[in-house]
Motif scaffolding. Structure first.
Motif, short mmCIF file in Angstrom:
data_model
loop_
_atom_site.label_atom_id
_atom_site.label_comp_id
_atom_site.label_asym_id
_atom_site.label_seq_id
_atom_site.Cartn_x
_atom_site.Cartn_y
_atom_site.Cartn_z
N VAL A 49 1.36 -1.29 -0.30
CA VAL A 49 0.31 -0.01 0.39
C VAL A 49 0.97 1.06 0.27
O VAL A 49 0.53 2.13 -0.66
N LYS A 50 2.00 0.92 0.82
CA LYS A 50 2.68 2.20 0.96
C LYS A 50 4.23 2.96 -0.38
O LYS A 50 3.81 4.06 -0.93
N PHE A 51 3.67 1.37 -0.83
CA PHE A 51 4.22 2.02 -2.57
C PHE A 51 3.97 2.34 -3.31
O PHE A 51 4.31 2.80 -4.23
N LEU A 52 1.94 1.29 -3.70
CA LEU A 52 0.92 2.12 -4.55
C LEU A 52 1.34 3.89 -3.52
O LEU A 52 0.70 4.76 -4.80
N VAL A 53 1.01 4.89 -2.92
CA VAL A 53 0.28 5.91 -2.52
C VAL A 53 1.90 5.99 -2.98
O VAL A 53 1.77 7.52 -3.42
N ALA A 54 2.91 5.60 -2.94
CA ALA A 54 4.60 7.02 -3.38
C ALA A 54 4.04 7.05 -4.68
O ALA A 54 4.72 8.15 -5.38
N GLN A 55 4.06 6.14 -5.52
CA GLN A 55 3.82 5.55 -6.80
C GLN A 55 3.03 6.85 -7.34
O GLN A 55 2.57 5.83 -8.28
N LYS A 56 1.80 7.04 -6.74
CA LYS A 56 0.27 7.34 -6.55
C LYS A 56 -0.27 6.33 -8.21
O LYS A 56 -1.04 6.96 -9.08
N ILE A 57 0.14 5.47 -7.58
CA ILE A 57 -1.10 4.30 -8.29
C ILE A 57 -2.01 4.44 -7.90
O ILE A 57 -2.71 3.52 -6.58
N LEU A 58 -3.50 4.03 -8.17
CA LEU A 58 -4.38 4.10 -7.92
C LEU A 58 -4.95 2.28 -7.73
O LEU A 58 -4.70 1.89 -8.81
N PHE A 59 -5.76 1.92 -6.16
CA PHE A 59 -5.60 0.08 -6.40
C PHE A 59 -7.25 0.06 -5.58
O PHE A 59 -7.57 1.06 -5.08
N ILE A 60 -7.44 -1.14 -5.83
CA ILE A 60 -8.73 -1.26 -4.81
C ILE A 60 -8.52 -2.57 -4.19
O ILE A 60 -6.67 -3.35 -4.91
N LEU A 61 -8.60 -2.95 -2.79
CA LEU A 61 -8.21 -3.55 -2.56
C LEU A 61 -9.49 -5.44 -2.66
O LEU A 61 -10.35 -5.33 -2.42
N ILE A 62 -9.31 -7.10 -2.69
CA ILE A 62 -10.22 -7.59 -1.96
C ILE A 62 -9.59 -8.37 -1.20
O ILE A 62 -8.70 -8.75 -0.92
N GLY A 63 -10.79 -9.38 -0.80
CA GLY A 63 -10.11 -10.85 0.35
C GLY A 63 -10.11 -12.31 -0.63
O GLY A 63 -9.85 -11.83 -1.44
N GLY A 64 -10.91 -13.43 -0.35
CA GLY A 64 -11.82 -13.97 -1.08
C GLY A 64 -12.37 -13.63 -1.96
O GLY A 64 -12.94 -14.51 -2.39
N GLY A 65 -13.03 -12.43 -2.77
CA GLY A 65 -13.51 -11.79 -3.55
C GLY A 65 -15.02 -12.81 -3.94
O GLY A 65 -15.74 -13.25 -4.56
N SER A 66 -15.38 -12.95 -2.66
CA SER A 66 -16.61 -14.00 -2.45
C SER A 66 -18.37 -13.21 -2.35
O SER A 66 -19.01 -13.69 -2.17
N ASN A 67 -17.80 -11.59 -2.38
CA ASN A 67 -19.36 -11.12 -3.07
C ASN A 67 -18.95 -10.13 -3.41
O ASN A 67 -19.46 -8.28 -3.38
N LEU A 68 -18.32 -10.66 -4.65
CA LEU A 68 -17.95 -9.76 -5.77
C LEU A 68 -18.75 -9.82 -6.84
O LEU A 68 -18.81 -11.07 -7.14
N VAL A 69 -18.99 -8.78 -8.15
CA VAL A 69 -18.95 -9.49 -9.27
C VAL A 69 -18.17 -8.34 -9.73
O VAL A 69 -18.60 -6.70 -10.45
N ILE A 70 -17.14 -8.88 -10.29
CA ILE A 70 -16.18 -7.93 -11.41
C ILE A 70 -16.77 -7.49 -12.90
O ILE A 70 -16.76 -9.21 -13.30
N SER A 71 -16.15 -6.50 -13.61
CA SER A 71 -16.65 -6.14 -15.05
C SER A 71 -15.96 -6.96 -16.25
O SER A 71 -15.50 -7.38 -16.04
N ASP A 72 -16.80 -7.78 -17.21
CA ASP A 72 -15.89 -7.86 -17.69
C ASP A 72 -15.09 -7.61 -18.67
O ASP A 72 -14.12 -8.40 -19.00
#
Ligand SMILES: Cc1cc2nc3c(=O)[nH]c(=O)nc-3n(C[C@H](O)[C@H](O)[C@H](O)COP(=O)(O)OP(=O)(O)OC[C@H]3O[C@@H](n4cnc5c(N)ncnc54)[C@H](O)[C@@H]3O)c2cc1C
Length: 321
Positions: A49-72
């Motif tokens: 997370v610290k690396f992504l913040v420093a690099q200004k890279i937008l991110f999301i966090l997922i866990g087991g992915g058992s409550n998600l529907v991700i776009s095609d």
């Protein structure tokens, strides 16, 4: 220019480019993301997370992915997955400390095996402790927020802080973390010493009930109940099953493309042949319209969509919605 990931790789973070996301959700739906970071310990998570913040890279966090529907079409930001295969847990007679990356069911098993009462009802719920805290997961009338004492959080700016359960504002299948986007690094649950044999027997019974009611994910990829149950009304005074209302209204016959309703449970959408995330979205719209027409109910979604779906305005506001 591709950032230099060497420091993260040295910590054991696994990094993939153009990673297909369907692999990481129980619905097995979703296109690629440009960078995928697999973290299994709090140290790896914090560094990533610290690396992504420093690099200004937008991110999301997922866990087991058992409550998600991700776009095609996938998503145009990095994805951090926080899951550990081995549970990271320690305990005293009155509390259990566990990483957010630990499987919720493995936590329940650990508690029962060590004769600690308070978490048995979470047996068999898929996903991680972190995902369960964010969504206040629960079953059999109990929810994770009831036994949570405190959490260590990491803000999306990479700043670590502690919070009590009260500060997370738990309500039914909801917490303030959905708004703040803070990451659950670890959690402390209150438990009580109890008879190990009784707890393990109870766990077996709970798992049996779940296996009878819930789809086998290997055969029926899905994300569990699609909509929250109906809040208590003055007439019923208790939460009512959305699946019952949908079934009464004829919802079990609905389908769109490869998305259809699970035969045993009208509030569960399962992935059939050639199913797309957009099919799931359209089917969920049909279910909501049916409940409105038949019972004047405004269903509230439990499953979260990720990324853009054709013709949907909401996805422009947040990546996870
Ligand atoms: C067959 C089946 C049965 C189910 N039964 C139940 C049930 O009985 N009760 C119930 O409540 N749910 C149930 N679910 C839904 C699901 O398992 C829970 O919502 C679970 O808690 C989600 O955890 P996850 O790690 O998979 O989260 P994900 O699906 O990966 O993510 C869900 C949300 O949590 C966020 N998140 C994940 N990890 C973290 C973290 N460490 N810190 C901050 N945010 C995080 C993500 O950003 C996302 O917004 C079921 C699902 C399936 C497929």
């Amino acid at each position: 220019m591709t950032p230099d990931f060497t420091p993260l790789k040295a910590l054991g973070v696994i990094i993939e480019h153009n990673a297909p996301l369907w692999k990481w959700t129980t619905f097995q739906l979703g296109g690629p993301c440009p960078y995928f970071f697999s973290c299994s310990t709090p140290e790896q998570l914090e560094a990533t997370v610290k690396f992504l913040v420093a690099q200004k890279i937008l991110f999301i966090l997922i866990g087991g992915g058992s409550n998600l529907v991700i776009s095609d079409e996938g998503i145009n930001c990095a994805v951090v997955r926080y899951v550990s295969l081995q549970p990271l847990i320690s305990h005293t007679p009155n509390d259990i400390t566990v990483s957010g990356s630990t499987s919720l069911d493995k936590l329940a098993l650990y508690a029962a095996e060590h004769g600690l009462e308070g978490l048995n009802y979470t047996s068999g719920i898929p996903g991680t402790v972190g995902g369960a805290v964010v969504g206040n997961a629960g079953a059999f009338g109990k929810q994770v927020g009831d036994v949570l004492r405190s959490v260590t959080l990491l803000s999306s700016a990479g700043i670590k802080h502690e919070a009590t359960a009260q500060e997370l504002g738990f309500t039914y299948r909801n917490s303030r973390l959905k708004e703040t986007g803070d990451i659950v690094v670890s959690a402390v649950f209150s438990v009580r010493p109890a008879d190990r044999v009784i707890l393990l027997k109870e766990r077996d019974e709970l798992l049996k009930i779940r296996w009878e009611k819930h789809p086998d994910l290997k055969k029926y990829p899905c994300a569990g109940s699609f909509f929250r149950n109906i809040e208590p009304t003055s007439k019923a005074q208790r939460r009512q099953a959305t699946g019952w209302f949908l079934e009464q209204a004829g919802g079990k016959n609905l389908s769109v493309g490869g998305a259809r309703i699970f035969e045993e449970h009208a509030n569960i959408i399962v992935k059939g042949q050639d199913c797309r995330a957009s099919d799931v979205y359209e089917l969920s719209q049909k279910m909501a319209a049916l409940a409105k027409k038949a019972f004047d109910l405004d269903l509230v979604r439990e499953v979260r969509f990720v990324g853009k779906l054709p013709g949907v305005k909401e996805s422009e506001k947040n990546i996870i919605w």
